[in-house]
Write an enzyme that holds these catalytic residues in place. Structure first.
Site, short mmCIF file in Angstrom:
data_model
loop_
_atom_site.label_atom_id
_atom_site.label_comp_id
_atom_site.label_asym_id
_atom_site.label_seq_id
_atom_site.Cartn_x
_atom_site.Cartn_y
_atom_site.Cartn_z
N ASP A 188 0.83 -1.20 0.00
CA ASP A 188 0.00 0.00 0.00
C ASP A 188 0.86 1.26 0.00
O ASP A 188 2.09 1.20 0.13
CB ASP A 188 -0.91 0.01 1.23
CG ASP A 188 -1.81 -1.21 1.30
OD1 ASP A 188 -2.14 -1.75 0.23
OD2 ASP A 188 -2.18 -1.63 2.42
N TYR B 248 5.67 -9.22 7.07
CA TYR B 248 5.51 -7.77 7.20
C TYR B 248 6.00 -7.35 8.59
O TYR B 248 5.62 -7.95 9.60
CB TYR B 248 4.05 -7.35 7.04
CG TYR B 248 3.58 -7.28 5.61
CD1 TYR B 248 3.63 -6.09 4.89
CD2 TYR B 248 3.07 -8.41 4.97
CE1 TYR B 248 3.19 -6.02 3.58
CE2 TYR B 248 2.64 -8.35 3.65
CZ TYR B 248 2.70 -7.16 2.97
OH TYR B 248 2.28 -7.09 1.67
#
Length: 220
Positions: free
Chosen positions: A53, A111
Site C-alpha cells: 500500500d 511484514y
C-alpha cells in the site's frame, strides 16, 4: 524469451504503493517498468509477489519480468542502478525457469511494523515507525496476538469490500519484540488482505493501551 527474477528494495514514502496506476507515475511498479522498457526497447510488464500500500517500504520484494533482450544481467543491474530513483533499488537479478511467477510461486510473506514507544518521537525514525507516546503493555499485546494466529476468516481485519474474494488467510506467527523504545511486530503468513496488517497492528495497539479487553476474543 528470458524470465528474469529480481529482488527489489524501496522506500515507499513518496509513492502510492506497488501497483501501477493509469493516471499516476507515483508507483513502484510503474517506475521499474518505465526503466526496464527503456532499457530493452520492449513493453515490459513487471509481476510482483504482492502489492504494498501507499507509504509501505520493502526490504526483499520479489518480482519478475520477461524479455527478448540478450543484455547480460550485470549490465541490467547497472542500468537500473543508474536510472531508477534513489529510493528504489534492484540489488539482484537471476535468470529463472520460464514457468516461474512471482505471485503464484510465493509461499509466504513477512511484514514488519515498527513502533517508537516514547513520549517524544525520534526524528531519525519518524519516516519508518509509528509513534505511540503512551506506554504499551507488551505482554497484553502478545496475548492478543495469539488469538490472531492460525487459519481464519479475517473479514474484520481488512478494508477489502469485494464479496467474491475469500477473506480466509493463514497467519503462521506474530512475534512482538521490544528493545529500548522500539517495538517490532513481525507478521508471517501465507498472504495478507488489503490493510490487514495495519488493522491488526492498530488492534494490538488498542489492547496494549488498555482500550480493548482480551475477554471475550474469538476469531472464526
Amino acid at each position: 524469451m528470458r524470465n528474469i527474477k529480481m529482488t527489489v528494495q524501496y522506500d515507499g514514502s513518496r509513492y502510492l504503493g506497488w501497483q501501477r496506476l493509469g493516471d499516476s507515475d507515483k508507483t513502484i511498479q510503474g517506475k521499474i517498468e518505465m526503466v526496464l522498457s527503456a532499457m530493452t526497447g520492449e513493453n515490459i510488464e513487471v509481476i510482483g509477489s504482492g502489492r504494498t500500500d501507499a507509504g509501505v517500504h520493502a526490504i526483499k520484494q520479489v518480482a519478475n519480468f520477461r524479455t527478448q533482450s540478450r543484455m547480460p544481467l550485470e549490465a541490467m543491474l547497472d542500468y537500473c542502478y543508474r536510472y531508477l530513483p534513489e529510493d528504489i533499488l534492484i540489488p539482484d537479478m537471476q535468470e529463472v525457469d520460464e514457468r516461474f511467477h512471482s505471485r503464484y510461486n510465493a509461499k509466504a510473506k513477512k511484514y514488519l511494523y515498527r513502533i517508537w514507544n516514547d513520549k517524544f518521537h525520534n526524528p531519525f525514525y519518524r519516516k519508518y515507525t509509528c509513534h505511540i507516546p503512551d506506554c504499551l503493555d507488551i505482554d497484553l499485546m502478545r496475548a492478543a496476538a495469539r488469538y490472531l494466529v492460525g487459519e481464519h476468516d479475517y473479514t474484520s481485519f481488512t478494508s477489502l469490500k469485494s464479496k467474491k474474494k475469500s477473506k480466509v488467510k493463514k497467519v503462521y506467527s506474530i512475534d512482538i519484540e521490544m528493545k529500548d523504545k522500539m517495538i517490532d511486530i513481525l507478521f508471517y503468513g501465507n498472504g495478507f488482505l488489503y490493510n490487514m496488517v495495519r488493522i491488526m497492528t492498530g488492534t494490538l495497539i488498542e489492547v496494549g493501551l488498555g482500550k480493548i479487553s482480551l475477554i471475550p476474543w474469538k476469531v472464526y
